[in-house]
Design an enzyme around this catalytic site. Sequence first.
Site, short mmCIF file in Angstrom:
data_model
loop_
_atom_site.label_atom_id
_atom_site.label_comp_id
_atom_site.label_asym_id
_atom_site.label_seq_id
_atom_site.Cartn_x
_atom_site.Cartn_y
_atom_site.Cartn_z
N SER A 229 0.71 -1.31 -0.09
CA SER A 229 -0.28 -0.15 -0.47
C SER A 229 0.77 1.29 -0.44
O SER A 229 1.84 1.07 0.19
CB SER A 229 -0.47 -0.10 1.14
OG SER A 229 -2.28 -0.34 1.36
N GLY A 266 -3.50 -0.06 -3.55
CA GLY A 266 -1.55 -0.05 -3.73
C GLY A 266 -1.28 1.61 -3.89
O GLY A 266 -0.44 2.13 -3.20
N GLU A 307 -7.35 -3.18 -7.65
CA GLU A 307 -7.98 -3.21 -6.21
C GLU A 307 -7.51 -1.88 -6.03
O GLU A 307 -7.23 -1.97 -4.43
CB GLU A 307 -8.03 -4.04 -5.40
CG GLU A 307 -9.22 -5.20 -6.44
CD GLU A 307 -8.32 -6.45 -4.81
OE1 GLU A 307 -9.15 -7.26 -5.38
OE2 GLU A 307 -7.44 -6.82 -4.55
N PRO A 308 -8.11 -1.00 -6.37
CA PRO A 308 -7.28 0.67 -5.07
C PRO A 308 -8.20 0.98 -4.17
O PRO A 308 -9.48 0.67 -4.24
CB PRO A 308 -7.43 2.37 -6.66
CG PRO A 308 -8.28 1.49 -7.31
CD PRO A 308 -8.56 -0.10 -7.49
N ARG A 351 -3.56 5.27 12.23
CA ARG A 351 -2.67 4.87 11.87
C ARG A 351 -0.98 5.78 11.82
O ARG A 351 0.03 5.05 11.94
CB ARG A 351 -2.96 5.46 10.20
CG ARG A 351 -4.03 4.71 9.39
CD ARG A 351 -4.17 5.19 8.19
NE ARG A 351 -2.80 4.65 7.09
CZ ARG A 351 -1.89 5.87 6.37
NH1 ARG A 351 -2.11 6.74 6.64
NH2 ARG A 351 -0.89 5.09 5.61
N CYS A 382 -4.83 8.07 26.38
CA CYS A 382 -4.34 7.98 27.55
C CYS A 382 -3.00 7.25 27.03
O CYS A 382 -3.05 5.71 27.29
CB CYS A 382 -4.79 7.32 28.87
SG CYS A 382 -6.74 8.00 29.53
N GLU A 383 -2.54 7.22 26.20
CA GLU A 383 -1.62 6.93 25.79
C GLU A 383 -0.35 7.74 25.13
O GLU A 383 -0.76 8.61 24.46
CB GLU A 383 -1.47 6.39 24.27
CG GLU A 383 -2.46 4.61 24.38
CD GLU A 383 -1.52 3.88 24.83
OE1 GLU A 383 -0.19 4.17 24.22
OE2 GLU A 383 -1.95 2.62 25.59
C1 LIG Z 1 -6.45 -7.09 -1.57
C2 LIG Z 1 -5.74 -5.57 -1.51
N1 LIG Z 1 -6.35 -5.53 -2.20
C3 LIG Z 1 -6.94 -4.37 -2.53
C4 LIG Z 1 -6.02 -3.39 -1.09
C5 LIG Z 1 -5.91 -1.88 -0.90
O1 LIG Z 1 -4.88 -1.17 -1.10
P1 LIG Z 1 -4.77 0.36 -0.88
O2 LIG Z 1 -5.77 1.44 -0.12
O3 LIG Z 1 -3.42 0.56 -0.60
O4 LIG Z 1 -4.84 1.03 -2.13
C6 LIG Z 1 -5.71 -3.94 -0.09
C7 LIG Z 1 -5.08 -3.41 1.20
O5 LIG Z 1 -4.18 -3.29 1.87
C8 LIG Z 1 -5.56 -5.12 -0.10
O6 LIG Z 1 -4.84 -6.18 1.02
#
Ligand SMILES: Cc1ncc(COP(=O)(O)O)c(C=O)c1O
Length: 462
Positions: A229, A266, A307-308, A351, A382-383
Amino acid sequence: MLTCPEPAANPVLWPWGTKREEDGQLSFAGHKVTELAQSFGTPSYLFDLDDFAARAETISSAMAEEFWEGYGFSGASVYYAGKAFLCTALGNAISRAGMGIDTASLGELTVALNPAMGVDPKKIGLHGNNKSVECLRLALRSGIGRIIVDSLGEIDLLQSLCESENATAPVMVRVTTGVHAGGHSFIATAHEDQKFGLSLASGAALQAVKKIISAKNLQLVGLHSHIGSQIKDLASFQVAAERMLAFRAQVQKLGEPVPEVDLGGGLAISYQGEEVPTASEYARSLASSVKRACQQAGSDIPHISIEPGRWLAGPVCVSLYQVGTVKDVQLEDGSIRKYVSVDGGMSDNIRPALYDAGYVATLASRVSDAPAVSCRVVGMHCESGDILVPEIVLPADVNAGDLLVIPATGAYGRAMASNYNLVPRPGVVGLSGKSSPRYIVALETVDDLLRMDVGIVGLSQG
Ligand SMILES: Cc1ncc(COP(=O)(O)O)c(C=O)c1O
């Protein structure tokens, strides 16, 4: 010292309609922060729905252009990675852009399947290294388009569930390509020593493919890779694509067609104003490496999907906080660091604590002529590690009651939020030029938390 770029100077960091108004306030989609804070309270996530829809169109058309039939491709599919942030209000934008949804739990799958999303189940995928039987059953019964298997054991489980459900499952194999990419090792998911996927190098991926081929009720529809990512270096996607397509050619030699290769998510976004690749640059680079790799492997070009998640949801949202305590702390070298506490923190944005993720922050309710000083923006938990921005320049007169904004919090913000310290999770306010601001995910209340505290049922008190 790090400063937060103004919207006019660095639009890529900010949601579309962000503006510094004449009275010094930031406004989002035409709404000033003081009005939004008054209507919705703080902390809140301010999510620009129009910008999300525009980004969905942008990445879908960039992929369609680069993977055009005329160039020898068969188009490309984009699956929105719902783990970044998923709610039904996004359905319209997702379906209009022709995207599918990638899910990774029973909850995400259930939301994706909600008719209000308007997404064809055939365009829904299911991931997970430890999917529950309940989740796999729902996937089979609803006829989703792909289940991405992550272990050899899951292949056996899925085959037996298919037999009892009298179903055939369309499956992809999650392949670990060995490519290590991304901002932090915890989110760089394709190196070998980690829980996801089946290794190319060890032969586990090939073993999985053979197991699927011989399983009566499983149909191999493709191969899948997700290398990490927040990836800025397009070369890592290229290397992963080359390895995946070489592997596909190996599978094809077994006599098995592999119609699709999914190259995962990613793509990086700007968190602090830094430059990142555009959707077109990414799509172009991916298309050329896919073509080259298929030529090298002597194979046809499969359908490509991606798969963004972060790229779509991240930049369209900011976190709005109110400043409370401000404290000058003397450091060992004698210098002063101003600690600026806000009314949220690691519960609404884990994050920074989890990944050392870098953000910037700016004063949002006014501008100031006061000298710029180095500040640390911290939460109310509390950290001592509850730090949102370790070092940022803010005006020296930043004080209680000021509103502060942190941009680029739409992905993995609300989605990873917790109730730590029994803090209700903030609502997500949807902003759009087409309607007035409204919650798209409601604000939790202390009553919601109390409802979960069921006590020791049946035991007399006192
Ligand atoms: C299998 C898979 N696809 C897509 C994503 C999405 O990644 P990003 O949000 O970085 O585009 C992730 C994120 O962890 C993932 O594990």
